[in-house]
Design a protein around this motif. Structure first.
Motif, short mmCIF file in Angstrom:
data_model
loop_
_atom_site.label_atom_id
_atom_site.label_comp_id
_atom_site.label_asym_id
_atom_site.label_seq_id
_atom_site.Cartn_x
_atom_site.Cartn_y
_atom_site.Cartn_z
N ILE A 1 -5.78 -5.29 -28.23
CA ILE A 1 -5.06 -6.68 -28.54
C ILE A 1 -4.02 -6.74 -27.96
CG2 ILE A 1 -5.78 -7.17 -31.14
CD1 ILE A 1 -7.04 -9.66 -27.58
N GLU A 2 -3.27 -6.04 -29.11
CA GLU A 2 -1.52 -6.43 -29.30
C GLU A 2 -1.01 -6.28 -27.18
OE1 GLU A 2 -0.68 -3.73 -31.72
OE2 GLU A 2 0.10 -5.46 -33.23
N ARG A 3 -1.96 -5.12 -26.89
CA ARG A 3 -1.65 -5.05 -25.16
C ARG A 3 -2.19 -6.20 -24.72
NH1 ARG A 3 -3.39 0.11 -25.38
NH2 ARG A 3 -4.84 -0.57 -24.36
N TRP A 4 -2.92 -6.56 -24.50
CA TRP A 4 -3.60 -7.66 -23.86
C TRP A 4 -2.84 -8.84 -23.98
CZ3 TRP A 4 -8.26 -7.94 -20.86
CH2 TRP A 4 -7.92 -9.41 -20.60
N LEU A 5 -2.48 -9.08 -25.34
CA LEU A 5 -2.28 -10.42 -25.39
C LEU A 5 -0.68 -9.81 -25.42
CD1 LEU A 5 -3.69 -11.41 -28.90
CD2 LEU A 5 -3.57 -12.69 -26.61
N SER A 6 0.43 -9.04 -24.56
CA SER A 6 1.34 -9.48 -24.01
C SER A 6 2.18 -9.46 -23.28
CB SER A 6 1.79 -7.54 -24.61
OG SER A 6 1.33 -6.69 -23.37
N THR A 7 0.36 -9.95 -22.22
CA THR A 7 0.61 -9.67 -20.92
C THR A 7 -0.36 -11.29 -20.54
OG1 THR A 7 -0.97 -8.86 -20.34
CG2 THR A 7 2.03 -7.97 -19.90
N LYS A 8 -0.68 -11.99 -21.50
CA LYS A 8 -1.81 -13.04 -21.28
C LYS A 8 -2.14 -13.67 -22.37
CE LYS A 8 -5.05 -9.38 -19.46
NZ LYS A 8 -4.13 -8.59 -19.39
N ALA B 1 -7.66 -15.17 -32.17
CA ALA B 1 -8.20 -17.15 -32.06
C ALA B 1 -9.12 -16.94 -31.55
CB ALA B 1 -7.10 -17.39 -31.83
N ASP B 2 -9.91 -16.27 -31.23
CA ASP B 2 -11.55 -16.58 -30.91
C ASP B 2 -12.26 -16.26 -31.14
OD1 ASP B 2 -11.00 -13.85 -30.45
OD2 ASP B 2 -11.19 -13.34 -28.03
N LEU C 1 -12.29 -11.50 -23.93
CA LEU C 1 -14.00 -11.72 -23.41
C LEU C 1 -14.53 -13.29 -22.59
CD1 LEU C 1 -15.55 -11.11 -26.76
CD2 LEU C 1 -15.93 -9.25 -24.97
N THR C 2 -13.65 -14.26 -22.99
CA THR C 2 -14.34 -15.46 -22.28
C THR C 2 -13.15 -15.60 -21.20
OG1 THR C 2 -13.41 -17.05 -23.81
CG2 THR C 2 -16.00 -16.24 -24.40
N SER C 3 -12.12 -15.40 -21.08
CA SER C 3 -11.08 -15.88 -20.48
C SER C 3 -10.32 -17.17 -20.77
CB SER C 3 -11.23 -15.84 -19.32
OG SER C 3 -11.80 -14.60 -18.66
N ALA C 4 -11.19 -17.75 -22.12
CA ALA C 4 -10.30 -19.47 -22.67
C ALA C 4 -8.85 -18.88 -22.90
CB ALA C 4 -11.38 -20.09 -23.53
N ALA D 1 -0.02 -10.17 -15.58
CA ALA D 1 -1.52 -10.14 -15.78
C ALA D 1 -2.44 -9.66 -14.86
CB ALA D 1 -1.80 -11.73 -16.17
N LEU D 2 -2.88 -9.93 -13.76
CA LEU D 2 -3.86 -9.11 -12.82
C LEU D 2 -3.74 -7.70 -12.92
CD1 LEU D 2 -4.23 -11.56 -10.16
CD2 LEU D 2 -5.71 -11.70 -11.65
N GLU D 3 -2.96 -6.78 -13.04
CA GLU D 3 -2.79 -5.36 -12.69
C GLU D 3 -3.09 -5.17 -14.23
OE1 GLU D 3 1.38 -4.36 -11.36
OE2 GLU D 3 1.11 -5.75 -9.93
#
Length: 126
Positions: free
Chosen positions: A87-94, A77-78, A99-102, A11-13
């Motif tokens: 966002i699909e790429r983002w949500l594949s690992t997180k 959802a935010d 924007l908020t990291s929440a 996720a960090l990478e």
């Protein structure tokens, strides 16, 4: 524990890679704006005097992940709109907001049809 550690590292990478992409896109945009503003032959009338400079897109048309104009905007959802592929790429690992990291309550994405229409209308009028 090792699996969680590996997932955190991945996720960090991914986060670092997306931030690098965003920074590169911002640098490209700044360079393009600077190139438009810097004209050779300073003593002559500039091209921008004859024709108006291209209008910058409204901030809401720009994906906060890619910093590019969205073509397939979705709402996460935010409550924020993102380019679907980003966002699909983002949500594949997180499971957090870019924007908020929440923590997001859901990974569900919903098409933002009205934003897509506004972007297309703006593009057609340029």
């Amino acid at each position: 524990a090792a699996g969680e550690e590996a997932e955190s590292a991945a996720a960090l990478e991914e986060s670092a890679r997306l931030q690098d992409e965003k920074r590169a896109a911002e640098e490209r945009r700044a360079a393009e704006e600077q190139a438009r503003g810097a004209r050779p032959n300073a003593g002559e009338p500039s091209e921008s005097a004859a024709s108006p400079a291209p209008e910058e897109p409204p901030d809401d048309f720009i994906c906060p992940i890619t910093t590019e104009i969205m073509s397939d905007p979705v709402v996460a959802a935010d409550g924020q709109s993102y380019e679907r592929s980003a966002i699909e790429r983002w949500l594949s690992t997180k499971s957090t907001s870019p924007l908020t990291s929440a923590e997001l309550e859901s990974k569900g994405l919903f098409p933002n049809h009205s934003l897509r229409r506004m972007i297309r209308l703006w593009q057609e009028q340029r």
